[in-house]
Scaffold this motif. Structure first.
Motif, mmCIF file in Angstrom:
data_model
loop_
_atom_site.group_PDB
_atom_site.id
_atom_site.type_symbol
_atom_site.label_atom_id
_atom_site.label_comp_id
_atom_site.label_asym_id
_atom_site.label_seq_id
_atom_site.Cartn_x
_atom_site.Cartn_y
_atom_site.Cartn_z
ATOM 1 N N ALA A 1 -2.023 15.679 -13.283
ATOM 2 C CA ALA A 1 -2.644 16.110 -14.537
ATOM 3 C C ALA A 1 -4.046 16.648 -14.318
ATOM 4 C CB ALA A 1 -2.681 14.946 -15.521
ATOM 5 N N LYS A 2 -4.634 16.342 -13.198
ATOM 6 C CA LYS A 2 -5.991 16.808 -12.913
ATOM 7 C C LYS A 2 -6.002 18.151 -12.168
ATOM 8 C CE LYS A 2 -7.829 12.125 -12.743
ATOM 9 N NZ LYS A 2 -8.586 12.261 -14.006
ATOM 10 N N VAL A 3 -4.805 18.687 -11.848
ATOM 11 C CA VAL A 3 -4.723 19.987 -11.170
ATOM 12 C C VAL A 3 -4.798 21.078 -12.226
ATOM 13 C CG1 VAL A 3 -3.338 21.446 -9.672
ATOM 14 C CG2 VAL A 3 -3.376 18.974 -9.316
ATOM 15 N N ALA A 4 -5.685 22.053 -12.016
ATOM 16 C CA ALA A 4 -5.946 23.065 -13.029
ATOM 17 C C ALA A 4 -4.863 24.133 -13.112
ATOM 18 C CB ALA A 4 -7.296 23.732 -12.752
ATOM 19 N N LYS A 5 -4.172 24.470 -12.021
ATOM 20 C CA LYS A 5 -3.187 25.561 -12.027
ATOM 21 C C LYS A 5 -1.815 25.039 -11.620
ATOM 22 C CE LYS A 5 -4.357 26.995 -7.292
ATOM 23 N NZ LYS A 5 -4.768 28.109 -6.443
ATOM 24 N N PRO A 6 -0.772 25.821 -11.916
ATOM 25 C CA PRO A 6 0.589 25.383 -11.544
ATOM 26 C C PRO A 6 0.701 25.139 -10.035
ATOM 27 C CG PRO A 6 0.668 27.246 -13.050
ATOM 28 C CD PRO A 6 -0.764 27.103 -12.667
ATOM 29 N N VAL A 7 1.579 24.208 -9.708
ATOM 30 C CA VAL A 7 1.719 23.780 -8.309
ATOM 31 C C VAL A 7 2.998 24.357 -7.709
ATOM 32 C CG1 VAL A 7 2.035 21.789 -6.794
ATOM 33 C CG2 VAL A 7 0.414 21.680 -8.700
ATOM 34 N N ASP A 8 2.865 24.920 -6.524
ATOM 35 C CA ASP A 8 4.028 25.379 -5.761
ATOM 36 C C ASP A 8 4.433 24.240 -4.806
ATOM 37 O OD1 ASP A 8 5.973 26.611 -4.292
ATOM 38 O OD2 ASP A 8 4.684 28.173 -3.441
ATOM 39 N N ASP A 9 5.525 23.570 -5.126
ATOM 40 C CA ASP A 9 5.935 22.396 -4.346
ATOM 41 C C ASP A 9 6.340 22.746 -2.911
ATOM 42 O OD1 ASP A 9 5.478 20.675 -6.437
ATOM 43 O OD2 ASP A 9 7.509 20.888 -7.246
ATOM 44 N N SER A 10 6.659 24.008 -2.658
ATOM 45 C CA SER A 10 7.048 24.399 -1.297
ATOM 46 C C SER A 10 5.848 24.583 -0.379
ATOM 47 C CB SER A 10 7.862 25.690 -1.334
ATOM 48 O OG SER A 10 7.069 26.767 -1.835
ATOM 49 N N PRO A 45 2.692 22.931 1.299
ATOM 50 C CA PRO A 45 2.107 21.599 1.521
ATOM 51 C C PRO A 45 0.633 21.508 1.155
ATOM 52 C CG PRO A 45 2.442 22.736 3.601
ATOM 53 C CD PRO A 45 3.113 23.571 2.566
ATOM 54 N N LYS A 46 -0.038 22.643 0.988
ATOM 55 C CA LYS A 46 -1.458 22.605 0.634
ATOM 56 C C LYS A 46 -1.676 22.462 -0.861
ATOM 57 C CE LYS A 46 -3.100 25.307 4.591
ATOM 58 N NZ LYS A 46 -3.879 26.485 5.016
ATOM 59 N N ARG A 73 -9.651 16.858 8.009
ATOM 60 C CA ARG A 73 -8.430 17.586 7.712
ATOM 61 C C ARG A 73 -8.752 18.778 6.818
ATOM 62 N NH1 ARG A 73 -3.559 14.859 8.653
ATOM 63 N NH2 ARG A 73 -2.649 16.852 7.949
ATOM 64 N N THR A 74 -8.100 19.908 7.062
ATOM 65 C CA THR A 74 -8.351 21.120 6.274
ATOM 66 C C THR A 74 -7.178 21.479 5.372
ATOM 67 O OG1 THR A 74 -7.503 22.499 8.081
ATOM 68 C CG2 THR A 74 -9.880 22.048 8.058
ATOM 69 N N ASP A 75 -6.052 20.763 5.497
ATOM 70 C CA ASP A 75 -4.874 21.096 4.696
ATOM 71 C C ASP A 75 -4.551 20.016 3.665
ATOM 72 O OD1 ASP A 75 -4.298 19.298 6.665
ATOM 73 O OD2 ASP A 75 -2.269 20.038 7.061
ATOM 74 N N LEU A 76 -4.838 18.743 4.010
ATOM 75 C CA LEU A 76 -4.503 17.635 3.131
ATOM 76 C C LEU A 76 -5.663 16.655 3.051
ATOM 77 C CD1 LEU A 76 -0.849 16.831 4.310
ATOM 78 C CD2 LEU A 76 -1.490 17.893 2.130
ATOM 79 N N ASP A 112 0.832 -1.206 0.000
ATOM 80 C CA ASP A 112 0.000 0.000 0.000
ATOM 81 C C ASP A 112 0.868 1.259 0.000
ATOM 82 O OD1 ASP A 112 -2.181 -1.714 0.179
ATOM 83 O OD2 ASP A 112 -2.112 -1.706 2.376
ATOM 84 N N ALA A 113 0.284 2.345 -0.499
ATOM 85 C CA ALA A 113 0.950 3.639 -0.525
ATOM 86 C C ALA A 113 0.051 4.673 0.132
ATOM 87 C CB ALA A 113 1.282 4.047 -1.958
ATOM 88 N N ARG A 114 0.695 5.691 0.717
ATOM 89 C CA ARG A 114 -0.074 6.809 1.281
ATOM 90 C C ARG A 114 -0.060 7.945 0.263
ATOM 91 N NH1 ARG A 114 -1.921 7.489 6.052
ATOM 92 N NH2 ARG A 114 -0.505 5.944 6.963
ATOM 93 N N VAL A 115 -1.247 8.394 -0.131
ATOM 94 C CA VAL A 115 -1.394 9.463 -1.131
ATOM 95 C C VAL A 115 -1.949 10.695 -0.434
ATOM 96 C CG1 VAL A 115 -2.465 10.175 -3.304
ATOM 97 C CG2 VAL A 115 -1.778 7.777 -2.974
ATOM 98 N N LEU A 116 -1.260 11.842 -0.619
ATOM 99 C CA LEU A 116 -1.671 13.112 -0.007
ATOM 100 C C LEU A 116 -1.976 14.112 -1.119
ATOM 101 C CD1 LEU A 116 1.084 13.361 2.779
ATOM 102 C CD2 LEU A 116 -1.168 12.301 2.933
ATOM 103 N N LEU A 117 -3.165 14.692 -1.060
ATOM 104 C CA LEU A 117 -3.590 15.706 -2.032
ATOM 105 C C LEU A 117 -3.781 17.030 -1.308
ATOM 106 C CD1 LEU A 117 -6.301 13.681 -4.034
ATOM 107 C CD2 LEU A 117 -3.821 13.796 -4.436
ATOM 108 N N GLY A 118 -3.142 18.094 -1.826
ATOM 109 C CA GLY A 118 -3.304 19.411 -1.232
ATOM 110 C C GLY A 118 -4.698 19.962 -1.472
#
Length: 443
Positions: free
Chosen positions: A311-320, A322-323, A287-290, A253-259
């Motif tokens: 690919a399903k995220v509509a806008k660019p992602v800031d990797d720094s 966590p949200k 949870r309100t952040d992840l 199993d893997a843990r998947v976190l979505l901002g």
């Protein structure tokens, strides 16, 4: 004239009364000596007193002039009183006699290899190299006000500690701990800090950790011995029944976190996870952040799953932030159990779930993941999922172990050496007096 006598009428002088000393001596020899004896007795009485005269008549020892002679038992008591300081300071005196150059003993790992107990280290001036356990460094204050750091040398495994003086004026600064110790070696049980250090280690359950492996543990369980003997990279690790075994498990199993800013809608986020086509379990409630999910993604396909979610995220992602973005991590679980409770059941390692709080894992049911149930209170972990095995051994502070006092040179014991010599002089003097008293009594 009446009443006068002429020279011719004077009686002749008696030759016995002339001034010749020889003649006088002759007279003394022939005279009665009783009167002279009486005079001698009086002089003896005046000089010795009544006790002295009596002692002279009975043949006992004459008392000292001006007081009674000290009884022999007083000297014996003084000698006995000197025995304790002579014995207690004997080690300090011997250490003072040692060479000012320390003996280089080398690495503590060699001295204490495979549980060896080196003998003959007590009261020697040596240099030892070792790794200080800075995590459990303990600072104590001596009666003199000096602060001393007590460090366990890791290679000694509870049988070697070092007392290192802390430099003054370093308050608030990160202390520096040496890896080479030069000083006097003594038994740790004789040190004043032993009771405090041993209680601290017992209360805090200080332990040492040794890394093993899943195959090594399986082999030890198959042997069926009470002690689990594991060989890893040429090292022998023995886990006794009271040691703690820490099992690190990595399932498929893997843990998947979505901002939440990349997936503001919980419904859309779960739809994206479902679109991956793997069984999953949502854990993001409240949870309100992840948004958190456990997804049964094979290790080789986890990066592809992350790319599909991004690919399903509509806008660019800031990797720094966590949200934002998507993270996929291996799901790792850790369980602990006493070595005595481990057993091998088929292709799984079984042990009581006990006080563990980690989720016991997940199983697939109706196309989804659900938390596994514990049958009979025992966990069963497939041996293929054992990522790491660690043996935790409690640290036993051995009173027969050694303490090296850094900076304690032979010259530093000068005052104790002088004190020992003074006590020895008192003991010898009283021994001489006692010997003479007994000899006079025997004569």
């Amino acid at each position: 004239m009446r009443g006068s006598v002429s020279e011719s009428e004077k009686p002749p002088e008696d030759p016995k009364h002339d001034d010749d000393p020889a003649a006088e001596g002759a007279v003394l020899e022939g005279e009665d000596l009783d009167d002279d004896d009486d005079g001698d007795d009086l002089s003896d009485l005046d000089e010795l007193g009544i006790d002295g005269v009596v002692a002279q008549m009975t043949g006992d020892d004459l008392p000292r002039r001006g007081g009674r002679r000290r009884p022999p038992w007083v000297s014996a008591v003084v000698m006995l009183a000197c025995l304790y300081p002579l014995m207690s300071m004997w080690g300090d005196f011997r250490y003072w006699l040692r060479s000012p150059e320390p003996e280089v003993l080398g690495d503590a790992a060699v001295l204490f290899a495979d549980g060896a107990d080196p003998s003959g280290l007590d009261n020697r001036y040596v240099t030892i190299e070792g790794t200080p356990d800075v995590q459990w460094a303990t600072v104590l204050t001596r009666k003199s006000g000096a602060k001393v750091s007590y460090l366990r040398v890791l290679e000694g495994r509870g049988r070697l500690f070092a007392a290192v003086p802390r430099p003054e004026g370093k308050a608030g600064k990160t202390p520096e701990y040496p890896s080479t110790f030069t000083g006097r070696v003594s038994r740790f049980g004789d040190a004043g800090a032993f009771d405090w250090i041993s209680r601290l280690y017992a209360q805090e359950a200080v332990s040492e950790i040794y890394d093993a492996s899943g195959p090594a543990l399986v082999g030890a369980l198959q042997a069926g011995d009470a002690d689990l003997r594991m060989s890893v990279d040429g090292r022998s690790i023995v886990a006794v029944p009271t040691d703690t075994i820490r099992l690190v498990v990595k399932p498929d199993d893997a843990r998947v976190l979505l901002g939440v800013e990349s997936f503001p809608s919980e419904k859309d986020a779960e739809a994206a996870i479902a679109a991956l086509g793997y069984p999953y379990l949502s854990q993001g409630e409240g949870r309100t952040d992840l948004r958190r999910y456990v997804v049964r993604i094979p290790a080789a396909k986890r990066e592809a799953a992350r790319t599909a979610l991004l690919a399903k995220v509509a806008k660019p992602v800031d990797d720094s932030d966590p949200k934002e973005g998507v993270s996929v991590f291996p799901l790792t679980s850790t369980f602990t159990t006493p070595a005595a409770d481990l057993s091998l059941e088929g292709d799984a390692v079984a042990f009581p779930y006990g006080d563990n709080t980690t989720a016991p894992g997940y199983v697939e049911k109706d196309g989804a993941l659900v938390e596994a149930s514990i049958e009979g209170g025992r966990m069963r972990v497939p041996t293929a999922q054992l990522s790491a095995v660690r043996v935790e051994k409690p640290v036993f502070v051995d009173p027969q172990g050694y303490l090296i006092e850094a900076g304690a040179t032979p010259a530093s014991q000068l005052k104790w050496a002088i004190a020992w010599l003074l006590v020895l002089a008192v003991a010898l003097t009283n021994g001489f007096i006692l010997f003479n008293s007994l000899r006079r009594r025997a004569g």
